[in-house]
Scaffold this active site. Structure first.
Site, PDB file in Angstrom:
ATOM      1  CB  SER A 132      98.893  57.270 105.750  1.00  0.00           C
ATOM      2  OG  SER A 132     100.003  57.730 106.522  1.00  0.00           O
ATOM      3  CG  ASP A 143     101.161  60.585 108.845  1.00  0.00           C
ATOM      4  OD1 ASP A 143     100.879  60.697 110.161  1.00  0.00           O
ATOM      5  OD2 ASP A 143     101.306  59.747 108.152  1.00  0.00           O
ATOM      6  CG  ASP A 145      97.894  57.491 109.762  1.00  0.00           C
ATOM      7  OD1 ASP A 145      98.838  58.210 109.374  1.00  0.00           O
ATOM      8  OD2 ASP A 145      97.685  56.097 109.588  1.00  0.00           O
ATOM      9  CG  ASP A 168     101.447  56.249 110.446  1.00  0.00           C
ATOM     10  OD1 ASP A 168     101.628  57.412 110.230  1.00  0.00           O
ATOM     11  OD2 ASP A 168     101.284  55.362 109.845  1.00  0.00           O
TER      12      ASP A 168
END
Length: 462
Positions: A107, A255, A257, A259
């Site tokens: 992440s 960010d 990833d 999400d």
């Protein structure tokens, strides 16, 4: 000596660690692949089907290869989506008949870290009991390691897993463009995008250009080591400068990833997850789509959000920090909107996973519907001063079991009564204690937060 019996591998967001170190060393990752397959309940008569995606970290391909070997050796069929967002894997798992989706990402963490998170066919993260079964199987395997030839079974089939990467990526982008953003035109809007040198690089700029926006992009040249480095949702200075210098209407920061998403208004000011929730709640209520007049936030959400929602007749339920806990509350209450101050927002009718690009689409839809600039919508929420202090700790023990810490917490809660709010908790993914205080006077709560942090540091700090 086995590392398995005494080790809890799964945190609040999957397995995390330094790439190459236990539990993200090659041998253990293969065992994770095997244990996952052993605990999947797929359709009778066919091999379990797994999908793997990853972000742009240099360690991603090696971890993916080890996972694939372990899963293939356990009899699974494995497909790779290549570099793709975490919610992209959740979407494909749900719609492409996979029995599990695996994301290799840490992440917002630096490139040296990595992680493994797993989605069920519904697009939800794994239930606690399945995580515990996988941990038990890995512990047993570490006590009784396989010989090398057994661990290498079916390696010759590994390359086949990458045959359909482009198709999976195109399917996810089409979902965002044609389904989630249906009817939304961004013609005449100028947007800055910070891709964090991560998984959003090949998706976000193309998505918003397809919707008609003029797009300026930064941090979209990943090299395996620069993910989240001075960019993305934790480092907003570059995007703020881009929006101001190019006179853009707003900015979107993802960010690593993708999400989550944070926003920058035309003046260069941050619009965080709390403000985003308020704007989205207003829009859903206007459309008559805010079920139960309720949204779900977390214990970290600013009290200003709670007060603003109350003025609108909207209840705010506080969940524990972590998207899985927000989702649990959303599903239990049949609510339609939830999220975190960090910009992790969930629309359960669209996806059970937080998706930064879905969040951006829905926020832009609200901005368009209002006919007002983002800065005006954001001004609807009065933010109360909030101080967060992190303390790195050598162990996580209940705060009430440490007499001097318990005394300090009790004293501070009495001081804040009626004038503020205290939250002390451990991070679910790192060895950190977090002290958060909200109140009316910034200087006073900074002093209070630092004093309590010093007390914790003296007792259990590294």
């Amino acid at each position: 000596m086995s590392q398995g019996k005494a080790t809890k591998l799964f945190g609040t967001d999957g397995i995390r660690g330094k790439a190459g170190d236990f539990p993200l060393d090659e041998a253990t990752v293969e065992l994770i692949g095997r244990a996952l397959v052993a605990n999947i309940t797929g359709d009778p008569g066919r091999a379990p089907r797994l999908l793997i995606g990853r972000d742009t970290r240099a360690s991603g391909p090696q971890i993916e290869a080890a996972l694939t070997r372990g899963a293939l050796a356990a009899g699974a069929s494995v497909q790779s989506a290549g570099v793709i967002t975490t919610p992209g894997v959740a979407y494909l798992t749900r719609t492409q008949d996979f029995d599990a989706g695996i994301v290799i990402s840490a992440s917002h963490n630096p490139f040296r870290d990595n992680g493994i998170k797993v989605f069920s066919p519904s697009g939800k993260k794994l239930a606690d009991d399945m995580e515990q079964r996988i941990e038990s199987d890995i512990a047993a395997a570490l006590d009784n390691p396989l010989n090398e030839s057994a661990a290498s079974t079916s390696v010759h089939a590994e390359w086949k897993s990458h045959a359909h990467e482009a198709e999976y990526q195109a399917a996810y982008l089409a979902f965002l463009t044609n389904e989630v953003a249906r009817g939304l035109s961004l013609e005449g809007l100028s947007i800055g995008i910070d891709c964090a040198n991560g998984a959003a690089c090949e998706f976000a700029p193309e998505l918003f250009r397809r919707l008609g926006a003029r797009v300026e992009v930064i941090a979209n040249a990943p090299d395996g080591r620069n993910i989240n480095e001075g960019c993305g949702s934790l480092h907003l200075e570059g995007l703020q400068g881009l929006v101001r210098d190019h006179h853009l209407d707003l900015g979107i920061a993802f960010d690593g990833d993708a999400d989550r998403a944070l926003f920058i208004d035309a003046d260069g000011k941050l619009v965080d997850g709390d403000v985003t929730l308020l704007i989205l709640a207003d829009e859903l209520k206007r459309r008559g789509q805010l079920a139960g007049q309720t949204i779900v936030a977390t214990v970290m959400s600013n009290i200003g959000l709670e007060l603003a929602l109350a003025e609108r007749g909207i209840e705010m339920v506080r969940a524990s920090v972590g998207d899985r806990y927000v989702l649990e509350e959303l599903l239990m209450r049949k609510a339609k909107l939830g999220g975190e101050q960090s910009g992790h927002i969930i629309f359960p009718d669209i996806s059970l996973a937080g998706d930064g690009m879905i969040t951006a689409i829905e926020l832009l839809r609200a901005v368009r519907a209002s006919g007002r600039p983002l800065a005006q919508l954001a001004a609807e929420m009065k933010r109360y001063p909030q101080v967060l202090v992190n303390v790195r700790v050598r162990r996580k023990v209940p705060f009430e079991s440490i007499p001097e810490v318990k005394t300090a917490i009790d004293r501070l809660e009495n001081e804040l009564q009626g004038r503020g709010r205290l939250l002390v908790r451990y991070s679910g993914t790192e060895n950190l204690a977090r002290v958060m205080i909200e109140g009316e006077e910034q200087g006073r709560i900074e002093t209070q937060a630092n004093a309590l942090a010093d007390c914790i540091r003296a007792a259990i700090g590294e």
